[in-house]
Design a protein around this motif. Structure first.
Motif, PDB file in Angstrom:
ATOM      1  N   LEU A  54      34.583  31.721  36.190  1.00  0.00           N
ATOM      2  CA  LEU A  54      35.891  32.354  36.350  1.00  0.00           C
ATOM      3  C   LEU A  54      37.023  31.465  35.845  1.00  0.00           C
ATOM      4  CD1 LEU A  54      35.411  34.129  39.792  1.00  0.00           C
ATOM      5  CD2 LEU A  54      35.539  35.179  37.518  1.00  0.00           C
ATOM      6  N   VAL A  55      36.888  30.154  36.015  1.00  0.00           N
ATOM      7  CA  VAL A  55      37.900  29.239  35.464  1.00  0.00           C
ATOM      8  C   VAL A  55      37.883  29.313  33.941  1.00  0.00           C
ATOM      9  CG1 VAL A  55      38.488  26.794  35.169  1.00  0.00           C
ATOM     10  CG2 VAL A  55      37.983  27.690  37.444  1.00  0.00           C
ATOM     11  N   LEU A  56      36.686  29.323  33.363  1.00  0.00           N
ATOM     12  CA  LEU A  56      36.591  29.449  31.900  1.00  0.00           C
ATOM     13  C   LEU A  56      37.140  30.798  31.425  1.00  0.00           C
ATOM     14  CD1 LEU A  56      33.092  27.860  31.282  1.00  0.00           C
ATOM     15  CD2 LEU A  56      35.329  26.884  30.721  1.00  0.00           C
ATOM     16  N   ALA A  57      36.948  31.842  32.199  1.00  0.00           N
ATOM     17  CA  ALA A  57      37.503  33.152  31.854  1.00  0.00           C
ATOM     18  C   ALA A  57      39.029  33.111  31.883  1.00  0.00           C
ATOM     19  CB  ALA A  57      36.975  34.219  32.798  1.00  0.00           C
ATOM     20  N   ALA A  58      39.576  32.410  32.860  1.00  0.00           N
ATOM     21  CA  ALA A  58      41.037  32.291  32.939  1.00  0.00           C
ATOM     22  C   ALA A  58      41.575  31.520  31.732  1.00  0.00           C
ATOM     23  CB  ALA A  58      41.442  31.602  34.243  1.00  0.00           C
ATOM     24  N   VAL A  59      40.874  30.470  31.339  1.00  0.00           N
ATOM     25  CA  VAL A  59      41.277  29.706  30.152  1.00  0.00           C
ATOM     26  C   VAL A  59      41.188  30.582  28.900  1.00  0.00           C
ATOM     27  CG1 VAL A  59      40.635  27.754  28.674  1.00  0.00           C
ATOM     28  CG2 VAL A  59      40.687  27.472  31.158  1.00  0.00           C
ATOM     29  N   ALA A  60      40.123  31.371  28.805  1.00  0.00           N
ATOM     30  CA  ALA A  60      39.972  32.276  27.660  1.00  0.00           C
ATOM     31  C   ALA A  60      41.099  33.301  27.631  1.00  0.00           C
ATOM     32  CB  ALA A  60      38.617  32.977  27.718  1.00  0.00           C
ATOM     33  N   PHE A  61      41.478  33.803  28.801  1.00  0.00           N
ATOM     34  CA  PHE A  61      42.570  34.776  28.866  1.00  0.00           C
ATOM     35  C   PHE A  61      43.885  34.151  28.390  1.00  0.00           C
ATOM     36  CE2 PHE A  61      46.074  36.839  31.109  1.00  0.00           C
ATOM     37  CZ  PHE A  61      45.901  38.153  30.678  1.00  0.00           C
ATOM     38  N   VAL A  62      44.170  32.948  28.864  1.00  0.00           N
ATOM     39  CA  VAL A  62      45.405  32.263  28.451  1.00  0.00           C
ATOM     40  C   VAL A  62      45.374  32.008  26.948  1.00  0.00           C
ATOM     41  CG1 VAL A  62      46.716  30.112  28.658  1.00  0.00           C
ATOM     42  CG2 VAL A  62      45.866  31.266  30.706  1.00  0.00           C
ATOM     43  N   ALA A  63      44.231  31.565  26.423  1.00  0.00           N
ATOM     44  CA  ALA A  63      44.128  31.319  24.986  1.00  0.00           C
ATOM     45  C   ALA A  63      44.326  32.620  24.196  1.00  0.00           C
ATOM     46  CB  ALA A  63      42.771  30.701  24.668  1.00  0.00           C
ATOM     47  N   ALA A  64      43.792  33.717  24.711  1.00  0.00           N
ATOM     48  CA  ALA A  64      43.968  35.006  24.031  1.00  0.00           C
ATOM     49  C   ALA A  64      45.433  35.419  24.015  1.00  0.00           C
ATOM     50  CB  ALA A  64      43.134  36.079  24.727  1.00  0.00           C
ATOM     51  N   VAL A  65      46.116  35.243  25.125  1.00  0.00           N
ATOM     52  CA  VAL A  65      47.537  35.587  25.186  1.00  0.00           C
ATOM     53  C   VAL A  65      48.330  34.720  24.220  1.00  0.00           C
ATOM     54  CG1 VAL A  65      49.583  35.542  26.687  1.00  0.00           C
ATOM     55  CG2 VAL A  65      47.439  36.515  27.532  1.00  0.00           C
ATOM     56  N   VAL A  71      37.870  39.602  30.287  1.00  0.00           N
ATOM     57  CA  VAL A  71      37.767  40.854  31.041  1.00  0.00           C
ATOM     58  C   VAL A  71      36.336  41.049  31.545  1.00  0.00           C
ATOM     59  CG1 VAL A  71      37.890  43.374  30.850  1.00  0.00           C
ATOM     60  CG2 VAL A  71      39.722  41.956  29.928  1.00  0.00           C
ATOM     61  N   PHE A  72      35.371  40.784  30.686  1.00  0.00           N
ATOM     62  CA  PHE A  72      33.966  40.904  31.088  1.00  0.00           C
ATOM     63  C   PHE A  72      33.661  39.978  32.265  1.00  0.00           C
ATOM     64  CE2 PHE A  72      29.610  39.354  30.881  1.00  0.00           C
ATOM     65  CZ  PHE A  72      28.898  40.543  30.952  1.00  0.00           C
ATOM     66  N   SER A  73      34.083  38.732  32.163  1.00  0.00           N
ATOM     67  CA  SER A  73      33.795  37.764  33.218  1.00  0.00           C
ATOM     68  C   SER A  73      34.458  38.147  34.540  1.00  0.00           C
ATOM     69  CB  SER A  73      34.252  36.368  32.799  1.00  0.00           C
ATOM     70  OG  SER A  73      33.446  35.897  31.739  1.00  0.00           O
ATOM     71  N   PHE A  74      35.717  38.582  34.470  1.00  0.00           N
ATOM     72  CA  PHE A  74      36.414  38.965  35.697  1.00  0.00           C
ATOM     73  C   PHE A  74      35.844  40.250  36.298  1.00  0.00           C
ATOM     74  CE2 PHE A  74      40.101  36.349  34.080  1.00  0.00           C
ATOM     75  CZ  PHE A  74      40.000  35.406  35.074  1.00  0.00           C
ATOM     76  N   THR A  75      35.149  41.027  35.491  1.00  0.00           N
ATOM     77  CA  THR A  75      34.534  42.260  35.970  1.00  0.00           C
ATOM     78  C   THR A  75      33.153  42.014  36.561  1.00  0.00           C
ATOM     79  OG1 THR A  75      35.708  43.497  34.263  1.00  0.00           O
ATOM     80  CG2 THR A  75      33.827  44.581  35.272  1.00  0.00           C
ATOM     81  N   VAL A  76      32.399  41.112  35.967  1.00  0.00           N
ATOM     82  CA  VAL A  76      30.994  40.924  36.339  1.00  0.00           C
ATOM     83  C   VAL A  76      30.794  39.922  37.472  1.00  0.00           C
ATOM     84  CG1 VAL A  76      28.791  40.041  35.478  1.00  0.00           C
ATOM     85  CG2 VAL A  76      30.118  41.636  34.106  1.00  0.00           C
ATOM     86  N   TRP A  77      31.467  38.790  37.425  1.00  0.00           N
ATOM     87  CA  TRP A  77      31.150  37.709  38.356  1.00  0.00           C
ATOM     88  C   TRP A  77      31.532  37.965  39.818  1.00  0.00           C
ATOM     89  CZ3 TRP A  77      27.341  35.116  36.933  1.00  0.00           C
ATOM     90  CH2 TRP A  77      27.156  34.738  35.610  1.00  0.00           C
ATOM     91  N   PRO A  78      32.677  38.526  40.147  1.00  0.00           N
ATOM     92  CA  PRO A  78      32.970  38.753  41.578  1.00  0.00           C
ATOM     93  C   PRO A  78      31.956  39.652  42.299  1.00  0.00           C
ATOM     94  CG  PRO A  78      34.998  38.757  40.341  1.00  0.00           C
ATOM     95  CD  PRO A  78      33.881  38.739  39.323  1.00  0.00           C
ATOM     96  N   PRO A  79      31.511  40.760  41.713  1.00  0.00           N
ATOM     97  CA  PRO A  79      30.478  41.541  42.399  1.00  0.00           C
ATOM     98  C   PRO A  79      29.157  40.779  42.535  1.00  0.00           C
ATOM     99  CG  PRO A  79      31.526  42.882  40.728  1.00  0.00           C
ATOM    100  CD  PRO A  79      32.020  41.485  40.539  1.00  0.00           C
ATOM    101  N   PHE A  80      28.857  39.947  41.552  1.00  0.00           N
ATOM    102  CA  PHE A  80      27.635  39.145  41.639  1.00  0.00           C
ATOM    103  C   PHE A  80      27.732  38.165  42.801  1.00  0.00           C
ATOM    104  CE2 PHE A  80      25.039  35.446  40.293  1.00  0.00           C
ATOM    105  CZ  PHE A  80      23.804  36.063  40.351  1.00  0.00           C
ATOM    106  N   LEU A  81      28.904  37.569  43.000  1.00  0.00           N
ATOM    107  CA  LEU A  81      29.082  36.655  44.129  1.00  0.00           C
ATOM    108  C   LEU A  81      28.889  37.385  45.453  1.00  0.00           C
ATOM    109  CD1 LEU A  81      29.728  33.872  45.213  1.00  0.00           C
ATOM    110  CD2 LEU A  81      32.152  34.440  45.054  1.00  0.00           C
TER     111      LEU A  81
END
Length: 73
Positions: free
Chosen positions: A55-66, A14-24
């Motif tokens: 963001l790819v690592l964040a997606a992997v973390a999300f899948v692992a959390a689920v 959640v942190f990564s998906f919140t922080v990185w797009p505005p930074f880009l």
């Protein structure tokens, strides 16, 4: 322990998906992102690769959390 680790992974995602797009967006608006002809520079490319990787690592973390939360059920 699985609950704790799953929660940490979810918070990370959640942190990564919140922080990185505005930074880009800020990187893209930076004057160093384009040269005089308007083409993208290495500055932009390097940041794009780093942010995409995050963001790819964040997606992997999300899948692992689920998966972790599902294993508790």
């Amino acid at each position: 322990m699985v609950l704790f680790l799953s929660l940490v992974l979810l918070i990370n995602a959640v942190f990564s998906f919140t922080v990185w797009p505005p930074f880009l967006k800020r990187v893209a608006a930076d004057e160093r992102s384009t040269d005089a002809a308007g083409a993208r520079t290495r500055f932009f490319t390097v940041h794009l690769v780093l942010i995409s990787t995050a963001l790819v690592l964040a997606a992997v973390a999300f899948v692992a959390a689920v998966i972790g939360f599902a294993s508790l059920a």
